[in-house]
Design a protein around this motif. Structure first.
Motif, PDB file in Angstrom:
ATOM      1  N   GLY A  10       0.789  -1.220   0.000  1.00  0.00           N
ATOM      2  CA  GLY A  10       0.000   0.000   0.000  1.00  0.00           C
ATOM      3  C   GLY A  10       0.820   1.268   0.000  1.00  0.00           C
ATOM      4  O   GLY A  10       0.348   2.307  -0.433  1.00  0.00           O
ATOM      5  N   VAL A  11       2.045   1.185   0.490  1.00  0.00           N
ATOM      6  CA  VAL A  11       2.922   2.356   0.514  1.00  0.00           C
ATOM      7  C   VAL A  11       4.323   1.943   0.087  1.00  0.00           C
ATOM      8  O   VAL A  11       4.667   0.763   0.082  1.00  0.00           O
ATOM      9  N   GLY A  12       5.121   2.926  -0.262  1.00  0.00           N
ATOM     10  CA  GLY A  12       6.486   2.662  -0.687  1.00  0.00           C
ATOM     11  C   GLY A  12       7.275   1.884   0.346  1.00  0.00           C
ATOM     12  O   GLY A  12       7.150   2.110   1.543  1.00  0.00           O
ATOM     13  N   GLY A  13       8.061   0.929  -0.132  1.00  0.00           N
ATOM     14  CA  GLY A  13       8.902   0.139   0.750  1.00  0.00           C
ATOM     15  C   GLY A  13       8.281  -1.167   1.206  1.00  0.00           C
ATOM     16  O   GLY A  13       8.804  -1.819   2.093  1.00  0.00           O
ATOM     17  N   GLU A  14       7.144  -1.564   0.603  1.00  0.00           N
ATOM     18  CA  GLU A  14       6.500  -2.812   0.982  1.00  0.00           C
ATOM     19  C   GLU A  14       6.510  -3.799  -0.191  1.00  0.00           C
ATOM     20  O   GLU A  14       6.566  -3.408  -1.343  1.00  0.00           O
ATOM     21  N   PHE A  15       6.433  -5.100   0.141  1.00  0.00           N
ATOM     22  CA  PHE A  15       6.307  -6.129  -0.884  1.00  0.00           C
ATOM     23  C   PHE A  15       5.445  -7.260  -0.329  1.00  0.00           C
ATOM     24  O   PHE A  15       5.299  -7.417   0.875  1.00  0.00           O
ATOM     25  N   SER A  16       4.845  -8.022  -1.231  1.00  0.00           N
ATOM     26  CA  SER A  16       4.100  -9.222  -0.831  1.00  0.00           C
ATOM     27  C   SER A  16       4.341 -10.310  -1.867  1.00  0.00           C
ATOM     28  O   SER A  16       4.603 -10.029  -3.036  1.00  0.00           O
ATOM     29  N   TYR A  25       5.988  -2.297  -3.920  1.00  0.00           N
ATOM     30  CA  TYR A  25       5.683  -0.877  -3.961  1.00  0.00           C
ATOM     31  C   TYR A  25       7.021  -0.145  -3.864  1.00  0.00           C
ATOM     32  O   TYR A  25       7.571   0.044  -2.797  1.00  0.00           O
ATOM     33  N   VAL A  26       7.538   0.232  -5.023  1.00  0.00           N
ATOM     34  CA  VAL A  26       8.856   0.851  -5.126  1.00  0.00           C
ATOM     35  C   VAL A  26       8.829   2.238  -4.486  1.00  0.00           C
ATOM     36  O   VAL A  26       7.852   2.980  -4.632  1.00  0.00           O
ATOM     37  N   THR A  28      10.306   4.920  -5.256  1.00  0.00           N
ATOM     38  CA  THR A  28      10.369   6.060  -6.174  1.00  0.00           C
ATOM     39  C   THR A  28       9.140   6.211  -7.071  1.00  0.00           C
ATOM     40  O   THR A  28       9.107   7.097  -7.909  1.00  0.00           O
ATOM     41  N   GLU A  29       8.132   5.339  -6.910  1.00  0.00           N
ATOM     42  CA  GLU A  29       6.956   5.374  -7.776  1.00  0.00           C
ATOM     43  C   GLU A  29       5.685   5.649  -6.968  1.00  0.00           C
ATOM     44  O   GLU A  29       5.639   5.420  -5.769  1.00  0.00           O
ATOM     45  N   GLU A  30       4.647   6.112  -7.651  1.00  0.00           N
ATOM     46  CA  GLU A  30       3.383   6.417  -6.985  1.00  0.00           C
ATOM     47  C   GLU A  30       2.426   5.231  -6.945  1.00  0.00           C
ATOM     48  O   GLU A  30       1.367   5.318  -6.330  1.00  0.00           O
ATOM     49  N   GLN A  31       2.756   4.158  -7.626  1.00  0.00           N
ATOM     50  CA  GLN A  31       1.937   2.945  -7.581  1.00  0.00           C
ATOM     51  C   GLN A  31       2.841   1.721  -7.559  1.00  0.00           C
ATOM     52  O   GLN A  31       4.010   1.799  -7.891  1.00  0.00           O
ATOM     53  N   TRP A  47       2.131  -2.591 -13.852  1.00  0.00           N
ATOM     54  CA  TRP A  47       1.736  -1.718 -12.746  1.00  0.00           C
ATOM     55  C   TRP A  47       0.478  -2.258 -12.086  1.00  0.00           C
ATOM     56  O   TRP A  47      -0.406  -2.777 -12.755  1.00  0.00           O
ATOM     57  N   LEU A  48       0.390  -2.133 -10.769  1.00  0.00           N
ATOM     58  CA  LEU A  48      -0.812  -2.529 -10.050  1.00  0.00           C
ATOM     59  C   LEU A  48      -1.846  -1.420 -10.158  1.00  0.00           C
ATOM     60  O   LEU A  48      -1.520  -0.237 -10.127  1.00  0.00           O
TER      61      LEU A  48
END
Length: 54
Positions: A10-16, A25-26, A28-31, A47-48
């Motif tokens: 949901g926010v930058g710095g996360e992965f699943s 969720y990179v 440097t990106e907004e999505q 892109w998600l």
């Protein structure tokens, strides 16, 4: 700064990871980005779309 594993990104710095899909969720990106895998090969990268994914 590292990435944190989550059930849903949901926010930058996360992965699943789950069900043949890696979501990142990179910072440097907004999505987020999705990587679909089959066996040991990457099948699709894109892109998600947050409205559809949640």
């Amino acid at each position: 700064m590292g990435y944190e594993g989550r059930w849903m990104v949901g926010v930058g710095g996360e992965f699943s990871v789950g069900g043949g899909m890696i979501e990142i969720y990179v910072l440097t990106e907004e999505q987020g980005m999705g990587i679909e895998v089959f066996d040991r090969e990457v099948d699709c990268i894109g892109w998600l779309h947050s409205e559809r994914e949640r």
